[in-house]
Enzyme design. Structure first.
Site, short mmCIF file in Angstrom:
data_model
loop_
_atom_site.label_atom_id
_atom_site.label_comp_id
_atom_site.label_asym_id
_atom_site.label_seq_id
_atom_site.Cartn_x
_atom_site.Cartn_y
_atom_site.Cartn_z
N THR A 192 -8.19 5.60 -1.38
CA THR A 192 -9.54 5.12 -1.69
C THR A 192 -10.56 5.68 -0.71
O THR A 192 -11.65 6.12 -1.10
CB THR A 192 -9.57 3.58 -1.64
OG1 THR A 192 -8.68 3.06 -2.63
CG2 THR A 192 -10.97 3.04 -1.88
N ARG A 193 -10.20 5.72 0.55
CA ARG A 193 -11.13 6.21 1.57
C ARG A 193 -11.37 7.71 1.42
O ARG A 193 -12.50 8.20 1.54
CB ARG A 193 -10.59 5.87 2.96
CG ARG A 193 -10.38 4.38 3.17
CD ARG A 193 -9.89 4.05 4.56
NE ARG A 193 -9.40 2.67 4.63
CZ ARG A 193 -9.29 1.97 5.74
NH1 ARG A 193 -9.62 2.50 6.90
NH2 ARG A 193 -8.83 0.74 5.72
N LEU A 253 -13.42 -1.16 14.63
CA LEU A 253 -14.43 -1.31 15.67
C LEU A 253 -14.29 -0.23 16.73
O LEU A 253 -15.29 0.24 17.30
CB LEU A 253 -14.33 -2.69 16.32
CG LEU A 253 -14.68 -3.90 15.45
CD1 LEU A 253 -14.59 -5.17 16.28
CD2 LEU A 253 -16.06 -3.76 14.84
N ARG A 254 -13.06 0.17 17.03
CA ARG A 254 -12.83 1.23 18.02
C ARG A 254 -13.46 2.53 17.55
O ARG A 254 -14.21 3.19 18.31
CB ARG A 254 -11.32 1.42 18.22
CG ARG A 254 -10.94 2.61 19.11
CD ARG A 254 -9.44 2.83 19.10
NE ARG A 254 -8.93 3.13 17.77
CZ ARG A 254 -8.86 4.35 17.25
NH1 ARG A 254 -9.27 5.40 17.95
NH2 ARG A 254 -8.38 4.55 16.04
N ARG A 255 -13.16 2.94 16.33
CA ARG A 255 -13.72 4.19 15.82
C ARG A 255 -15.23 4.12 15.71
O ARG A 255 -15.95 5.08 16.01
CB ARG A 255 -13.09 4.53 14.47
CG ARG A 255 -11.63 4.94 14.57
CD ARG A 255 -11.02 5.16 13.21
NE ARG A 255 -9.62 5.58 13.30
CZ ARG A 255 -8.65 5.19 12.48
NH1 ARG A 255 -8.93 4.34 11.49
NH2 ARG A 255 -7.42 5.61 12.63
N CYS A 307 -9.20 -7.75 17.31
CA CYS A 307 -10.13 -7.07 16.39
C CYS A 307 -11.59 -7.37 16.69
O CYS A 307 -12.46 -6.94 15.95
CB CYS A 307 -9.84 -7.42 14.92
SG CYS A 307 -8.25 -6.89 14.32
N ARG A 360 -13.21 -0.20 3.63
CA ARG A 360 -11.89 -0.81 3.52
C ARG A 360 -11.15 -0.16 2.36
O ARG A 360 -11.68 0.66 1.64
CB ARG A 360 -12.02 -2.33 3.28
CG ARG A 360 -12.63 -3.12 4.43
CD ARG A 360 -11.71 -3.19 5.65
NE ARG A 360 -10.36 -3.59 5.30
CZ ARG A 360 -9.96 -4.83 5.05
NH1 ARG A 360 -10.82 -5.83 5.15
NH2 ARG A 360 -8.71 -5.09 4.76
N GLY A 361 -9.89 -0.56 2.16
CA GLY A 361 -9.09 0.01 1.09
C GLY A 361 -8.01 0.92 1.63
O GLY A 361 -7.96 1.22 2.82
N ASN A 362 -7.11 1.35 0.74
CA ASN A 362 -6.02 2.21 1.19
C ASN A 362 -6.51 3.62 1.48
O ASN A 362 -7.68 3.95 1.24
CB ASN A 362 -4.86 2.19 0.19
CG ASN A 362 -5.25 2.73 -1.17
OD1 ASN A 362 -5.98 3.71 -1.28
ND2 ASN A 362 -4.74 2.11 -2.23
N ALA A 419 -13.64 0.91 9.06
CA ALA A 419 -13.47 -0.52 9.28
C ALA A 419 -13.03 -0.82 10.71
O ALA A 419 -12.92 -1.98 11.09
CB ALA A 419 -12.45 -1.09 8.30
N SER A 467 0.84 -1.20 0.00
CA SER A 467 0.00 0.00 0.00
C SER A 467 0.87 1.25 0.00
O SER A 467 2.03 1.20 0.43
CB SER A 467 -0.91 0.02 1.23
OG SER A 467 -0.16 0.29 2.41
N LYS A 486 0.10 -0.84 15.04
CA LYS A 486 -1.26 -1.20 15.42
C LYS A 486 -1.79 -2.40 14.62
O LYS A 486 -2.80 -2.98 15.00
CB LYS A 486 -2.20 0.00 15.27
CG LYS A 486 -2.47 0.45 13.86
CD LYS A 486 -3.46 1.61 13.87
CE LYS A 486 -3.78 2.09 12.46
NZ LYS A 486 -4.77 3.18 12.47
N ASP A 487 -1.10 -2.78 13.54
CA ASP A 487 -1.51 -3.94 12.75
C ASP A 487 -0.90 -5.24 13.25
O ASP A 487 -1.27 -6.32 12.78
CB ASP A 487 -1.11 -3.76 11.28
CG ASP A 487 -1.97 -2.72 10.56
OD1 ASP A 487 -3.07 -2.42 11.06
OD2 ASP A 487 -1.51 -2.21 9.52
#
Length: 316
Positions: free
Chosen positions: A166-167, A142-144, A254, A161-163, A140, A23, A95-96
């Site tokens: 894209t968002r 859950l926290r946000r 997640c 989703r997406g980079n 995407a 990405s 974070k990933d």
């Protein structure tokens, strides 16, 4: 790095290979790493090879990661390449990273952390409160999602989703009214001008590891460890030790909205942790402080404490 007469020579730059996702943000982070390494060792900027590895997580765009297998979907192909010896340094958004790495791999450390705040990107608002009634917000995370639902139960949240590009484009085209993204990623991509507002930490506590770039190496790889030493950030390492220990105790896979942020000042650290139910109606939060030597132990203790006190609806 200072070499003594008895020290083995540092491996040349051309013998190291960086592994990363493909990405734009992942590549920007890999190039930032390569730049710091080149500056530290006097290597030419193109001497570190980069192996771009497509991950399962990059291929899944139609459902949340929590339904597909969790954070490891962004790392398992890179892990395999590293264990096979194809790459030496794996560069990840901290974070990933799952809380437990495969046997044979270790987090060697972190580069200096960027700003941890979340950014609002919106067509016609400069705050979450300013979004129109019934606004459509894409995320995407859950926290946000939980934080948004707690603040604005009227808004509609859709999977996004997406980079990063894209968002942002979906907001610009009016397909959604807004989204939340990490300020750090936008800065690294040169896209900070697209931000409508930066969200204060007391309004939107970040994900564990947000803003930090982690470097994973093979366990026992002394050559890679030695080469990394000049670019690693002590304070980021301490903060992430506390945050990741906190997350580990809460099953950070997640499936539960979890936020956590640690800061370091001299020989002391402070950690704030937050649990939410998916709909944002139930919440548990607390904080701890202590000497940096106890960061991981106290982070784990905070995680256990919050889990015990979590209201119904958080762990279903």
């Amino acid at each position: 790095m200072t070499q003594t007469a008895d020290s083995p020579p540092l491996r040349p730059a051309g013998s190291f290979v960086i592994g990363t996702r493909g990405s734009p943000l992942a590549l920007a982070q890999a190039h930032e790493f390569a730049g710091r390494m080149s500056e530290a060792h006097g290597w030419a900027s193109d001497e570190l090879a980069v192996d771009v590895i497509r991950t399962t997580g990059d291929s899944i765009q139609d459902r949340p990661l929590s339904e597909a297998g969790g954070k490891g979907l962004f790392t398992k192909e890179i892990d395999a390449a590293q264990l096979e010896g194809r790459i030496d340094f794996a560069i990840h958004s901290a974070k990933d990273l799952p809380t437990a790495l495969p046997a044979g791999l270790v987090i060697a450390g972190y580069m200096p952390r960027e700003d941890v705040r979340d950014a609002l990107i919106a067509r016609d608002a400069t705050s979450i409160a300013g979004l129109r009634r019934g606004a459509i917000v894409g995320s995407a995370s859950l926290r946000r999602q939980a934080i948004l639902r707690r603040a604005r139960p009227d808004i509609e949240i859709v999977l996004l989703r997406g980079n990063v590009g894209t968002r942002l484009d979906k907001v610009a085209r009016g397909e959604i009214d807004a989204t939340l993204l990490a300020f750090a990623g936008l800065k690294r991509l040169g896209l900070a001008d697209r931000i409508s507002a930066l969200l204060p930490l007391d309004e939107c506590l970040p994900a564990v590891g947000q803003g930090a770039i982690a470097i994973v190496i093979r366990e026992g790889d002394e050559g890679s460890s030695e080469a990394l030493a000049p670019i690693l950030c002590r304070d980021t390492g301490i903060a992430l030790a506390a945050e990741r220990a906190f997350l580990t105790e809460l099953d950070g896979s997640c499936r539960t909205p979890i936020a956590g942020h640690a800061t370091v000042s001299g020989e002391r650290f402070h950690l704030r942790g937050l649990l939410l139910s998916p709909d944002g109606t139930a919440i548990a939060e607390d904080a701890c402080s202590g000497p940096v030597a106890d960061a991981a132990a106290l982070g784990a203790e905070l995680g256990r404490s919050l889990r015990v006190r979590a209201p119904r609806g958080i762990y279903t």
